[in-house]
Design an enzyme around this catalytic site. Structure first.
Site, mmCIF file in Angstrom:
data_model
loop_
_atom_site.group_PDB
_atom_site.id
_atom_site.type_symbol
_atom_site.label_atom_id
_atom_site.label_comp_id
_atom_site.label_asym_id
_atom_site.label_seq_id
_atom_site.Cartn_x
_atom_site.Cartn_y
_atom_site.Cartn_z
ATOM 1 N N CYS A 86 0.843 -1.203 0.000
ATOM 2 C CA CYS A 86 0.000 0.000 0.000
ATOM 3 C C CYS A 86 0.880 1.257 0.000
ATOM 4 C CB CYS A 86 -0.984 -0.033 1.165
ATOM 5 S SG CYS A 86 -2.347 1.137 0.982
ATOM 6 N N HIS A 203 -3.833 -5.143 0.975
ATOM 7 C CA HIS A 203 -3.241 -5.536 2.257
ATOM 8 C C HIS A 203 -3.361 -7.042 2.468
ATOM 9 C CE1 HIS A 203 -2.610 -1.447 3.654
ATOM 10 N NE2 HIS A 203 -3.769 -1.145 3.118
ATOM 11 N N GLU A 205 -1.644 -8.636 4.473
ATOM 12 C CA GLU A 205 -1.425 -8.859 5.915
ATOM 13 C C GLU A 205 -2.721 -8.808 6.722
ATOM 14 O OE1 GLU A 205 -0.602 -6.214 4.227
ATOM 15 O OE2 GLU A 205 -0.926 -4.359 5.350
#
Lengths: 230, 76
Positions: A86, A203, A205
């Site tokens: 990002c 994202h 994660e």
């Protein structure tokens, strides 16, 4: 896997990133303040998402010139691995470590939503646990994620197999609706020529634990961890 | 210093401004492009030195030359 996560003022995804890395590798990453310049001993340096320096001037512009980025450049030059997610992707393009730029979303709106990513190149250290063409769910949250590069650069990225991920529908089709920010050729992530730097807009994660809504994207981190223990 | 999106680079902000002007009844507005102006106070007293310095600042930080072009105007 010895990983480090850079923390710039205004970054807000560093803890998610640290959790994802620790979960996959069993080893907590080193958290690196933006004034540090010693990255020795690290396999992977991660630049997480957020709004470094308040996105002043342009998203990622200030961070790209901060003290730690000189060390990241040196780490990359000696063949070290870098992941920019990002804002981290924006910073890598501003620093010239990846080509192109991330423009304002075509809708002009900040988007926070689920998306699907199609794996364009498996078999790298970042995509070792995926198959080429595989589609997985991820989440995106950004105002400037509209990937832009001139046609020559786009052709080169495609020709050299450096497109890592594209925004796609769940069945893998590329449609205007499945490319919410309007990215050129639906590009969501790209590699450096040596395949050791990955810039990724969504994202991964944020989808590594069923408790937090799913673990659809944890393969990325598991693949990374495996690449460094092999 | 004026920093503008390069021709051919999508400028969604300019497009939105054009649409809004249309809604307000301003006819005859063609393409709109939005950039930014940065004012710099420089120690240099010679215009040519100041121009060179500003251009170097633009190339390194103030503009992203992948997507933006810049021009420098000097006033004393």
């Amino acid at each position: 896997m010895r990983a480090g996560v850079i923390v710039f003022p205004g970054i807000n995804r560093e803890r998610d990133m640290a959790i994802a890395l620790a979960l996959a590798s069993g080893r907590k990453p080193r958290m690196l303040w933006h004034t540090e310049t010693d990255l020795s001993g690290l396999d992977l340096v991660v630049i997480p998402g957020g709004f470094s320096y308040g996105d002043y001037l342009r998203a990622g512009a200030m961070a790209a010139h901060s003290p730690i980025m000189g060390a990241v450049r040196a780490h990359a030059a000696r063949g070290g691995y870098v992941l920019g997610a990002c804002n981290g992707f924006q910073i890598l393009t501003e620093a010239g470590l990846l080509p192109g730029a991330l423009l304002r979303n075509v809708s002009l709106r900040f988007l926070a939503m689920d998306c699907h990513l199609r794996v364009e190149r498996a078999g790298t250290s970042f995509t070792g646990h995926f198959q080429t063409g595989e589609v997985f769910r991820a989440v995106l949250a950004h105002g400037e994620g509209n990937y832009y590069a001139d046609e020559t650069t786009l052709d080169r990225l495609e020709g050299e197999g450096l497109v890592a991920f594209r925004y796609a529908a769940p069945d893998g089709e590329l449609t205007p609706a499945s490319n919410p920010n309007g990215s050129a050729r639906a590009i969501a992530g790209i590699f450096s020529p040596n395949l050791r730097i990955l810039g990724l807009m969504p994202h991964a994660e944020n989808l590594v634990d069923p408790v937090a809504g799913g673990d659809d994207a944890k393969k990325l981190f598991e693949g990374l961890a495996a690449a460094f223990t092999a | 210093m004026t920093v503008m999106p390069k021709p051919g680079v999508l400028d969604p902000q300019g497009k939105a401004i054009a649409r809004a002007l249309g809604h307000l009844g301003f006819g005859g507005v063609g393409e709109v492009r939005a950039g930014k102006v940065i004012e710099l106070e420089l120690a240099a007293t010679d215009p040519e030195t100041a121009r060179k310095e500003a251009a170097s600042m633009a190339e390194q930080l103030l503009a992203n030359t992948v997507i933006e072009s810049f021009s420098v105007a000097i006033s004393q």
